[in-house]
Design an enzyme around this catalytic site. Sequence first.
Site, PDB file in Angstrom:
ATOM      1  N   CYS A  36       0.834  -1.212   0.000  1.00 61.99           N
ATOM      2  CA  CYS A  36       0.000   0.000   0.000  1.00 61.99           C
ATOM      3  C   CYS A  36       0.865   1.258   0.000  1.00 61.99           C
ATOM      4  CB  CYS A  36      -0.937   0.021   1.190  1.00 61.99           C
ATOM      5  SG  CYS A  36      -2.215  -1.244   1.066  1.00 61.99           S
ATOM      6  N   HIS A  37       1.797   1.337   0.966  1.00 60.84           N
ATOM      7  CA  HIS A  37       2.583   2.565   1.051  1.00 60.84           C
ATOM      8  C   HIS A  37       4.065   2.287   1.217  1.00 60.84           C
ATOM      9  CE1 HIS A  37      -1.525   3.560   2.317  1.00 60.84           C
ATOM     10  NE2 HIS A  37      -1.350   4.576   1.517  1.00 60.84           N
TER      11      HIS A  37
END
Lengths: 480, 313, 189
Positions: free
Chosen positions: C152-153
Amino acid sequence: MSGHESTYKPASGFTKWLDSRLPIIRLAHDSFVDFPTPKNLNYWYTFGGILAVCLVIQIVTGVVLAMHYTATVDQAFASVERIMRDVPFGWLLRYIHAVGASMFFLAVYIHMFRGLYYGSYKAPREILWILGCVIFLLMMATAFLGYMLPWGQMSLHGANVIISLFGAIPLVGEAIQSWLLGGPSIGNQTLQRFFSLHYLLPFMIAGVVILHIWALHVPGNNNPTGVEVQDVEKDTVPFHPYYTVKDGFAIVVFLIIFAAFVFYLPNVLGHADNYIEANPLVTPAHIVPEWYLLPFYAILRAITFDIGPIEAKLLGVIFMFAAIAVLFVLPWLDTAKTKSMRYRPVAKQFFFGFVASCLLLGWCGAMNPDDPIIPMGEDKLLVEFTNADGNIGSRPFDGYEEAAAFRAEKQAEGGVASMSIQKAPAFRFIHLAQILTAYYFAYFLVILPILGLREKPKGEPDSIHKAVLGQSSAQAVPAE
Amino acid sequence: MKLLRTLFAGFSALAIATTAHAAGGSKHADAPEGGWPFAGPVGKLEMDSVQRGYQVYREVCAACHGMKLLSYRNLGEKGGPFYDYEYPNANDNPLVKEFAAMDEILDPVPNDSGDYDYRPARPSDPFRSPYPNEQAARAANGGAYPPDLSVITKARGHGADGEGASYVYRLIKGYPDPETILTREGEDGLNENYIKFDDDKTHGELVQPLGQYYNPYMPGDVTAQWDGDPRHVPYGGFLAMAPQLTDGRVEYMDGTEATVDQMAYDIAQFLQWAGDPKQSQRKSLGLPVMIYLVLLSLLLWFSYQRIWRKVGH
Amino acid sequence: MSESNTTNPEEIDEERRDFIHIATVAATVGGAGLVAYPFIDQMNAAGDTKAASSLEVDISQIPVGGEIRVLIGGKPFFLRHRTPAEVAAAESTPVSSLPDPQTDADRLMPLPDGNLNPAIIVTSGSCTHLGCVPVGPGGGNLGDYGGWYCPCHGSHYDTSGRIRKGPAPTNLEIPDYEYVTASVVKISL
């Protein structure tokens, strides 16, 4: 009253700014604060407020229950019990919702009888009355749909009976029935659509309630004298604080009764069979609707005869719906000029008879129609026999021993003999229900139209103001 | 006053309407002598009795009757018979763990090779079901299906406090005395059981079909087996469950003498708890709510009197 | 009420009236506040949800270098069978260089005999940044430190599940678990 001047004066800068864009505070102020209300409304007039509270309670608890309920035939019953067992305070919310349905109907019936007694359906309040009838119909539909959701025995078989009524409609009946059910019988698809509609209808009720209040605020409240407001100064008081506090008191008293059921007798208004999970193979021995639908159920069952080409089954359905439909045209059936039955001594008697007949119809709806109320003589035993020579005969007996001896004698002769009960004539629930049904319709279709033309009203006051003065000086009673 | 009278009339009509469902052919099940301890607004379940009732359920009823809406943890939750304030989480309650571990259940989760194994139950599991499905239950019970007992006390009576428990209590000890059940040779040459009735109006003989047991508290219609005046058929019906309780059938852990009456009383009270495990919370919340509402109504009444005191109405 | 009327009884009357109204309004508002409680509490975890919160997992089936993932009450957990090289990497990392300092041994639970089993690491499967489920040996990306990588990040975890790079603030959580036997782990919520 109609076109009364708005007295709202925005005080702060923000409310002035809002008022020129969306005068919502003005609307609330004019409707529920400064609204001129007849000063002589008695406690029967508090049920409107009570009903608003009931609707809010049902919607709020219902939305919450829907968060936990599972609308599938395999899980519905267990999910309701899970709400009662595992969801925090689920038992409270579910019992409030279930008892709340009964309380809602109790209040709406009192509200309707009040309207009937004080002539609140008459001009200029016809639309107000009709909107009320629409709300009543929607309430019955909602209650019926909701009763299916716990998926108990009564849920399934009650719904089955009611939907089968549509099958009585000629030509299209069966098509409508299977359209409603989504198949040949009640199944998962039926439960899901019932759940969806049960969630939808209360918001429609809320919408019609807004129209109902709007239609109330155009002509203003009726009142126990039935005399319209003539002088706003003398005849009325502002709604707030006079009626907010009076309604508030009545609402809390109503909630005491409500809470007594919720906390101490939560299941007494329902039916025990609904705690048996639905089983399409077994119909409960005594299938009855919830108490608030019993009078209409009694009317449905009272019709056991055909009229011309119309068969009893269809006729019963017609009568049942007519019992509600007649309410819609009531404003034009009652011909009397005087609104309140307080001043109609004859009509008053018929009205109380009407209330009694509705309650008794409820009783008939709960009982087995064939059970006797007043027996006329003892049941006899009938021995039917076929002699050895083929002659057929029968003979009634009072006592069992003689009947048994006679049967044995006939059997010994080589014939066939059997014993059965010959019911004594009796006045049965079905007969009572038929009489009451006749009275129910006669009240609307015969008594009110004719009586209105012939009856001489007695003692109707000239104004609300004078009625209040006359009452307090004559009896020195401060509050009704 | 008129208002009150009318309201009262309305309520009595309502009461009639609700009790009127009662037209059935079974004998009315009275509460035990002295009534139920849990009845009434301040009544409380007698927890010793509920505990004993669980023992009766385990050792007698559970052989045929499931309670699928209950889990072992419920026994140790607040308001439950084995609740212990030292274990607010019922899963940790040693008694509850022990009860659970005594039952083998089929693990609902398949094992690594995809098969379903039996394993000892855990507190979070539902009560062990005596049969895998309804067909198996019927096959084992001569075609009859032993009903699930989870909500049996709510599913009998008319919703008033204790009616369902009274039904269980009366039914389970309501079988006729075995000595009154006579045997004779039937028309088919086989032995048949029958019961003689000689009451006020009910004279005659009731034939008890094979595998069926007469009980006056069981809803039913025995006309077909009745040899006597058809206008005065005995109360009750037949059920497939033979009388289960005999004195000393269980040995109570707390030493209470296990008479039939005691066991019937205990199992009824256990099922009363099981049908509505939150009943004690309900009643204990009810009292403050009622007091609050009454006080609020008094305050509103005085407010009302103040506000209206200068207005004739 | 007329303004000129300042006689005593009337004043007392007004005060009492005010007191009663204030009490009534206060009681109503207070009651309404209490009524809100069950409506809020009902959204908390129900009894059955709370109860179904532990799981026993057989760790003997995990291949070396692989992991299995289990759900308990809907939450993901990783059980990874580390290679000796991965264990060595986890143990040799200087703790002081870590954003969330923890030794590898701090992140293990003892076997029934009291010893540690460094080959098996059990962690929560939720990235401590925003709750995504990091990619592991089965997903084709172990991140820069050979452990897990959150897609995701971009948070990189090492073979002990400790955060090494990226936005995640803390190490992957160690759940409440115990060795029931040497080869069975019981994880509780």
